[in-house]
Structures are given as structure tokens and as C-alpha cells.
Design an enzyme around this catalytic site. Structure first.
Site, PDB file in Angstrom:
ATOM      1  N   ARG A 133     -16.180   7.774 -47.028  1.00 46.35           N
ATOM      2  CA  ARG A 133     -15.471   8.288 -48.210  1.00 46.35           C
ATOM      3  C   ARG A 133     -14.423   9.338 -47.832  1.00 46.35           C
ATOM      4  NH1 ARG A 133     -17.920   7.181 -52.896  1.00 46.35           N
ATOM      5  NH2 ARG A 133     -16.921   8.964 -53.866  1.00 46.35           N
ATOM      6  N   TRP A 177     -12.119  14.403 -47.777  1.00 47.79           N
ATOM      7  CA  TRP A 177     -10.773  13.798 -47.675  1.00 47.79           C
ATOM      8  C   TRP A 177      -9.878  14.788 -48.402  1.00 47.79           C
ATOM      9  CZ3 TRP A 177      -6.877  11.914 -50.913  1.00 47.79           C
ATOM     10  CH2 TRP A 177      -5.890  11.139 -50.277  1.00 47.79           C
ATOM     11  N   ASN A 197     -16.531  16.843 -55.071  1.00 53.04           N
ATOM     12  CA  ASN A 197     -15.698  15.652 -54.863  1.00 53.04           C
ATOM     13  C   ASN A 197     -14.870  15.489 -56.126  1.00 53.04           C
ATOM     14  OD1 ASN A 197     -14.534  13.193 -54.317  1.00 53.04           O
ATOM     15  ND2 ASN A 197     -16.330  12.010 -54.958  1.00 53.04           N
ATOM     16  N   GLY A 198     -13.549  15.593 -55.987  1.00 50.85           N
ATOM     17  CA  GLY A 198     -12.673  15.427 -57.157  1.00 50.85           C
ATOM     18  C   GLY A 198     -11.518  16.406 -57.073  1.00 50.85           C
ATOM     19  N   HIS A 242      16.167 -14.348 -48.080  1.00 50.03           N
ATOM     20  CA  HIS A 242      16.862 -13.401 -48.978  1.00 50.03           C
ATOM     21  C   HIS A 242      16.802 -11.979 -48.424  1.00 50.03           C
ATOM     22  CE1 HIS A 242      17.261 -16.540 -52.002  1.00 50.03           C
ATOM     23  NE2 HIS A 242      16.018 -16.862 -51.716  1.00 50.03           N
ATOM     24  N   LYS A 270     -12.577   5.172 -48.114  1.00 50.55           N
ATOM     25  CA  LYS A 270     -13.037   3.895 -48.656  1.00 50.55           C
ATOM     26  C   LYS A 270     -12.833   3.812 -50.161  1.00 50.55           C
ATOM     27  CE  LYS A 270     -14.936  -0.114 -48.587  1.00 50.55           C
ATOM     28  NZ  LYS A 270     -14.152  -1.232 -48.050  1.00 50.55           N
ATOM     29  N   GLU A 316      -2.237  -9.589 -47.987  1.00 53.99           N
ATOM     30  CA  GLU A 316      -3.529  -9.024 -47.547  1.00 53.99           C
ATOM     31  C   GLU A 316      -3.574  -8.898 -46.025  1.00 53.99           C
ATOM     32  OE1 GLU A 316      -5.815  -7.445 -48.749  1.00 53.99           O
ATOM     33  OE2 GLU A 316      -7.494  -7.637 -47.368  1.00 53.99           O
ATOM     34  N   LYS A 322      -4.132  -5.366 -43.975  1.00 55.75           N
ATOM     35  CA  LYS A 322      -5.180  -5.193 -42.958  1.00 55.75           C
ATOM     36  C   LYS A 322      -4.590  -4.630 -41.669  1.00 55.75           C
ATOM     37  CE  LYS A 322      -8.493  -5.477 -44.974  1.00 55.75           C
ATOM     38  NZ  LYS A 322      -7.912  -5.314 -46.198  1.00 55.75           N
ATOM     39  N   CYS A 345     -14.384  12.306 -51.560  1.00 58.71           N
ATOM     40  CA  CYS A 345     -15.206  12.959 -50.543  1.00 58.71           C
ATOM     41  C   CYS A 345     -16.632  12.470 -50.749  1.00 58.71           C
ATOM     42  CB  CYS A 345     -15.156  14.466 -50.755  1.00 58.71           C
ATOM     43  SG  CYS A 345     -13.505  15.132 -50.823  1.00 58.71           S
ATOM     44  N   GLU A 369      -3.329  -0.916 -42.110  1.00 55.51           N
ATOM     45  CA  GLU A 369      -4.273   0.185 -42.386  1.00 55.51           C
ATOM     46  C   GLU A 369      -5.213   0.462 -41.215  1.00 55.51           C
ATOM     47  OE1 GLU A 369      -7.098  -0.300 -45.564  1.00 55.51           O
ATOM     48  OE2 GLU A 369      -7.084  -2.455 -45.365  1.00 55.51           O
TER      49      GLU A 369
HETATM   50  C1  AGP Z   1      -8.368  -2.274 -48.607  1.00 51.42           C
HETATM   51  O1  AGP Z   1      -8.615  -2.681 -47.273  1.00 51.42           O
HETATM   52  C2  AGP Z   1      -8.169  -0.796 -48.734  1.00 51.42           C
HETATM   53  N1  AGP Z   1      -9.219  -0.071 -48.172  1.00 51.42           N
HETATM   54  C3  AGP Z   1      -7.776  -0.371 -50.138  1.00 51.42           C
HETATM   55  O2  AGP Z   1      -6.531  -0.963 -50.417  1.00 51.42           O
HETATM   56  C4  AGP Z   1      -8.753  -0.765 -51.280  1.00 51.42           C
HETATM   57  O3  AGP Z   1      -8.743  -2.150 -51.476  1.00 51.42           O
HETATM   58  C5  AGP Z   1      -8.249  -0.085 -52.566  1.00 51.42           C
HETATM   59  O4  AGP Z   1      -8.321   1.309 -52.378  1.00 51.42           O
HETATM   60  C6  AGP Z   1      -9.046  -0.478 -53.815  1.00 51.42           C
HETATM   61  O5  AGP Z   1     -10.366  -0.058 -53.683  1.00 51.42           O
HETATM   62  P1  AGP Z   1     -11.454  -0.625 -54.731  1.00 51.42           P
HETATM   63  O6  AGP Z   1     -11.512  -2.093 -54.556  1.00 51.42           O
HETATM   64  O7  AGP Z   1     -12.731   0.062 -54.342  1.00 51.42           O
HETATM   65  O8  AGP Z   1     -10.989  -0.246 -56.103  1.00 51.42           O
END
Ligand code: AGP
Length: 615
Positions: A27, A75, A101-102, A511, A610, A488, A492, A2, A495
Site C-alpha cells: 500500500r 506513501w 491513512n488518508g 497518424h 497498490k 495494458e 505494465k 498507506c 510501471e
Molecule cells: C495497475 O497495474 C496499476 N497498479 C493501477 O493502474 C491500478 O490498476 C489502478 O490504480 C486501479 O486500482 P483498482 O483496480 O484497485 O481500483
């Protein structure tokens, strides 16, 4: 993960806190709220949904004015997103008000104890339990807020970054940190609180990064006490000077932060290379490696730990380190590494990669590795972040703030640092000659140009996105250095557009995944590989023969794939080990345009945040 914001000083805190929350919205954005002492009482306003919803509610309120306030963007961890579970949370007496936050892991045990003491609860949150525990202690022990917070936190198990205010003491904020980030902006007779520095960078450049297990009692007019939560030891914190400026965190004409950050990659890579790659002298300078070169050269193995996109850059690094420097590398999800009692000791090097530097699993994995004697090298994008501070040494990626939840420029700058390390170690080990070393240096110096040229394909990629925006599933294939790029690209798309996508090594398709291929299943194939080019052409033909649609990323001048793919995106030709920096760009743009066409919230996709600071 958060976002918390606070203010204590002579200005009206409402705008400071609201703007601060907007900057922290990346966040978490399930709900948001603000509480301000208005001269008479602590008035609050909370709303489910994004900060824009809170802003609408605030416009109808006139009583939120004052120089002491706290705010929160959530969050959800405990309790669904709604007004009741939104922070700030009040104690039973309505005198104490807290943002958090936590996660307080033993909150239900504490709650049962408090219920027996007559406390009642409105929300399902662990945070409401914490603020009532503080109230219980404050009353029972007859102590001030700071002491009550300290005593209460010594009973709490979990992670927290909190800010607490007291209706009876409206010139004070108490903040504390364990496992979640918290910064204090030190102004002239005013103090700012933030989960990171972005809420207050236009007001002050002086920042204290609270360390784990520390608490600060901030009183108006300079009285500020920093102490250890456990033993009350007084500490004198370091006040750091911020380099960040406001324009770095604004959209600057782009529709979304993600698109801005995709386009910032040439500059981000250049900034990451600055001072480290010296073309004229033909050297690579990385103090984190230089100072510990013998550790690197004598290490049993290098294990790279990370999550999500950062884990994908770790996979690319495995190809770089093993191919270029002949060093054995293992890549692990931090969340798996931390729980499997890995075979790690003082002869191991752990590289931890994290954009935010706050990912709970990665931080915990580092602590485990250090407890086993390993040496930890951190690669983070946020200066002063927990992982950066927990690592023995490391290198920052100088990508600048990455606000979009989908990581882009952090990814390519992580690969840039990892590539520098691989080439530097290869030279130090005598694996490559001076001549080959200089060729690598030259190629590295061109990465930004390659990326810049590839960005020019944006319009073509936008057209292709139109054809695939209705897809329900998507397959991404790559080989060698580009297998992690296939992963990757799939992440993208998943998400930000919520279309299911899978990345696979191209050879693996027969396979199992080939059973998925039909006219409704688009496949994105990275076909720039030189070594396995003919094999990837065969993979494309296998898909075509089953009516699969193909989007191929090929090197400029490609002839073969052009004949069989439905769409071809030509990218600059380069040596094999540089291709991941280039081929990821069309995949970033393709996912962005599809998500925009679908009307998705590109910068703040549903269910995501994030920085994942919870486990
Ligand atoms: C990537 O697009 C995502 N938002 C997520 O997988 C991110 O890479 C992951 O949470 C790791 O975050 P960090 O690099 O801040 O540790």
C-alpha cells in the site's frame, strides 16, 4: 494509500505489527514506523524507506515491548519521505501517538489555529496536525481520548483511517474511518487493527469492517464501544467470518508476487467462474444481474468507470457488450467522470471496476452517480471493500489477494466477469440464439486452459526480454478487442521497468506515432485478430520498412507475420472475443522479465502503491 496496523492484547505486539506492516507494504513504502507502550512510556522507531530498513533499526532497540502498539507504512502525501514525516506521529506532550491513512484537506487551517494556541510542529504532515488537534480538544474539553477523537474528527475535512493511543491510558486504542479502509480483527481478549485483513488472518477469522463515519474505542478485556462520529449514536457492528487463509498471501516459491499472480491466473479465472458458469446445464448465473435484469435490459446506456488497469478491462468490456449484447457502453476514467457533471440519471447503469475496492476516484465517482439516481454495479476483488459496499449490487472477482502493485490476475478475472455479463445480457435480450449462447459458454469454459497454455511461452519471452531491456521507449499496437490490451501491455512495462511505453490502436500509428519508428524503437504488435489480420500485417510492414524492431503476438500456425517480425510469440487460437485473455499474458511476462533484468523492484515499483486511496 498507506497501511496501518495496531494490536491490543496479551502478546508482545512488536512482531505482530512488524509482520502486519510487511503484508501491507504494497500500500505504500516510502517510510515506516512502530510505536509500542512498553510499560513506562510509548517508545517508537521510524525509518525512511521500506520496512526492511525499519526492521534493521528495530534490531538495535530493546525497549519496544508491550501489548499495545500501532504501526504504519507510508506513501507520502504531505511532506517528503523521511524519519520526521514518518508515522507514528506524536502530539506535543508526547502522550498521544497516531497513525493515519488518508488526507486531512483542511490541515493548514487547523495548524494555524493550533500554532496560535502554542503548539509546535516537527513534521510537514497533516497527521501531526490531527494528533495535536486531538490533544488540544482532550485538554481543553477535559474529555477522554475517544471523545476527543470524535470532536476533533468533526472538525477535520478529508479522508482518514486512524489509530490513536494514549500514554496515560495504555489499555485502549481508538480507531476511526472515513473514506480509507480500516478493519478490526476480533480475537479472544485481543484486538487487531489493519488497513485490510492480511495483518491478522492467522490470529483470527472474525473481522469488523468499520464503516465510513464510525469510531471504535477498544479497551482490553472486551470493553469495545462502536459509535457514529457525527452524532455519537452507539452502533452494534457486524462481525464477519473471514474465508482468507495465510497461504493465499505468501509467495510460495516465486521470486515475486507479480510472477506468482501471473501464474495464478488459470486458477483465478476458474475460481471466478465457479458457481456462475454451469456447462452441464448450459447457464450463466450472476445474482447481481439476475436480480436486476430488467434494469439492465431497460437501461439507456451502461457507463463503466475505473482507473488504470481496471479501466483497460472496462475498454475490453465495451467491445464485448456492444458486439455481443448490442448494448451502448461508455467507458470513463473515474477521475474524469466525477468532475465533469456527467449526464446520468435513474435510467443509467454504472459498472464500477476496482481490484482494491478502495480507489478514491472510483469511490467518489460511484457516490456522484448514485446522487444522480444511477444504479451501480461493482466489480471488486477485495471482499467487504468500500466500493463493494457502496455499490447497489455486483460481483466479486475471486482472484485471491493481489499483492504485486502491477495488476495481473485481477485484470483477467475482471474481464471474465464482464464477459459473463455481456453474454448473459445478450441471451436475455434475444440477440443470440441458444446455440450461439452455448458456443460462448463453451469458449468461456476454456479461457483458463488458453491462459495456461500461453504461460508455457515464458522461457521464450524471457529470451526476448533480454534483447529489449535497454530500450528507452516502446510502442504497443493492437486492434479491436486487442487495442485495450496494447494499452495494458504498455502500462505494465511503464510501471515496473520505468521504460516509457505507449499503447495505440494499430491503425492510428500512421497518424503520428510512426514518426517514432527507428531501429531503436521496438514495437509489440498483437496480430491475432481475424477481422483485421491483413491490415495489421500491413502495419507491421510499415514499421519494418522504417527499420523498427517487431515483437508479434500471433495465433498458433500463423504464417504471414512470421516472415516479417523479428520475434513471434505464438498463442492458442480462439474466437476473437476471447483473444484479450490470451494476448495479455505474454505482455505481462515480457514486462516482468524486463523489469527483473533491469533490477527493478517488481512488486513495489517506485512512486506507486497498490491502492490509490488519495485523489
Ligand atoms: C495497475 O497495474 C496499476 N497498479 C493501477 O493502474 C491500478 O490498476 C489502478 O490504480 C486501479 O486500482 P483498482 O483496480 O484497485 O481500483
Amino acid at each position: 494509500m498507506c497501511g496501518i496496523v495496531g494490536y491490543l492484547g496479551g502478546r508482545n505486539s512488536l512482531d505482530i505489527i512488524l509482520n502486519g506492516l510487511k503484508r501491507l507494504e504494497y500500500r505504500g513504502y516510502d517510510s515506516a514506523g512502530i510505536a509500542i507502550y512498553n510499560g513506562d512510556t510509548i517508545a517508537s522507531c521510524k525509518s525512511k524507506g521500506k520496512i526492511s530498513k525499519l526492521e534493521k533499526s528495530l534490531s538495535k532497540r530493546k525497549n519496544l515491548k508491550g501489548g499495545l502498539g500501532i504501526g504504519h507504512t507510508r506513501w507520502a502525501t504531505h511532506g517528503e519521505p523521511n524519519n520526521v514525516n514518518a508515522h507514528p506521529q506524536f502530539s506535543n506532550s508526547n502522550k498521544l501517538c497516531l497513525v493515519h491513512n488518508g488526507i486531512i484537506e483542511n490541515y493548514s487551517t487547523i495548524k494555524q489555529k493550533l500554532v496560535k494556541e502554542g503548539f509546535t510542529f516537527k513534521s510537514e504532515t497533516d497527521t501531526e496536525v490531527l494528533v495535536n488537534l486531538i490533544e488540544y480538544v482532550k485538554t481543553k474539553e477535559d474529555v477522554k481520548l475517544g471523545e476527543a477523537v470524535q470532536i476533533a474528527l468533526n472538525q477535520a475535512i478529508g479522508a482518514y483511517a486512524i489509530a490513536v493511543i494514549d500514554n496515560d491510558k495504555p489499555d485502549e486504542i481508538v480507531v476511526a474511518k472515513l473514506g480509507s479502509p480500516l478493519c478490526i480483527g476480533v480475537g479472544d481478549d485481543e484486538y487487531f487493527i489493519g488497513s485490510d485483513v492480511t495483518p491478522f488472518i492467522e490470529y483470527t477469522k472474525n473481522v469488523v469492517y468499520l464503516e465510513d463515519g464510525e469510531l471504535a474505542i477498544i479497551r482490553n478485556h472486551k470493553e469495545t464501544f462502536y459509535r457514529k462520529i457525527v452524532d455519537d449514536k452507539i452502533i452494534s457492528p457486524t462481525v464477519s467470518r473471514l474465508e482468507l487463509s495465510l497461504d493465499k498471501i505468501e509467495k510460495k516459491g516465486f521470486d515475486h508476487y507479480m510472477l506468482k499472480e501471473i501464474y495464478e491466473q488459470p486458477k483465478a479465472i476458474e475460481d471466478t467462474l465457479r458457481g456462475r458458469l454451469n456447462i452441464s446445464k448450459g447457464i450463466i448465473k450472476l445474482s447481481g444481474v439476475d436480480d436486476y435484469i430488467n434494469k439492465f435490459l431497460s437501461a439507456n446506456k451502461i457507463t463503466i468507470i475505473a482507473c488504470g488497469t481496471s479501466w483497460h478491462s472496462a475498454l475490453v468490456a465495451e467491445y464485448m457488450f456492444e458486439k455481443i449484447a448490442r448494448i451502448p457502453v461508455e467507458v470513463e476514467y473515474a477521475s474524469e467522470f466525477r468532475y465533469r457533471d456527467p449526464v446520468v440519471d435513474k435510467n443509467d447503469i454504472i459498472i464500477a471496476i476496482s481490484q482494491s475496492g478502495e480507489t478514491a476516484d472510483t469511490l467518489a465517482a460511484i457516490k456522484l452517480a448514485k446522487s444522480k439516481g444511477a444504479f451501480v454495479y461493482g466489480i471488486c476483488n477485495v471482499v467487504g471493500s468500500s466500493i463493494a459496499r457502496e455499490s447497489d449490487t455486483g460481483s466479486y472477482t475471486h482472484a485471491g489477494p493481489e499483492i504485486g502493485v502491477a495488476s495481473t490476475k485481477a485484470f483477467t478475472t475482471q474481464m471474465t466477469v464482464l464477459y459473463l455479463i455481456a453474454v448473459k445480457l445478450s441471451k436475455s435480450k434475444g440477440i443470440i440464439s441458444e446455440k450461439i449462447f452455448q458456443k460462448y459458454i463453451y469458449e468461456i469454459s476454456k479461457i483458463g486452459d488458453y491462459v495456461h497454455k500461453t504461460l508455457a511461452k515464458n522461457n521464450k519471452i524471457k529470451k526476448i526480454a533480454k534483447e529489449f531491456k535497454k530500450s528507452k521507449n516502446c510502442l504497443y499496437l493492437g486492434r479491436g478487442y486487442n487495442f485495450p490490451i496494447a494499452l495494458e501491455g504498455a502500462l505494465k512495462l511503464k510501471e515496473i521497468s520505468y521504460i516509457h511505453a505507449e499503447g495505440y490502436p494499430a491503425a492510428e500509428m500512421k497518424h503520428g506515432p510512426i514518426a517514432l519508428i527507428d531501429k531503436d524503437m521496438p514495437t509489440i504488435v498483437i496480430a491475432t485478430n481475424k477481422i483485421n489480420y491483413d491490415k495489421i500485417v500491413s502495419n507491421i510492414q510499415e514499421i519494418k520498412s522504417r527499420k523498427g524492431k517487431i515483437v508479434a503476438i500471433v495465433s498458433e500456425g500463423d504464417k504471414e507475420v512470421k516472415k516479417i517480425a523479428d520475434h513471434v510469440i505464438e498463442v492458442p487460437d480462439s474466437v476473437e472475443s476471447i483473444t484479450p485473455f490470451i494476448t495479455v499474458i505474454p505482455l505481462q511476462l515480457l514486462s516482468y522479465h524486463i523489469a527483473v533484468l533491469l533490477g527493478k523492484d517488481v512488486d513495489q515499483p517506485r512512486n506507486l502503491a497498490k491502492s490509490v486511496t488519495v485523489e
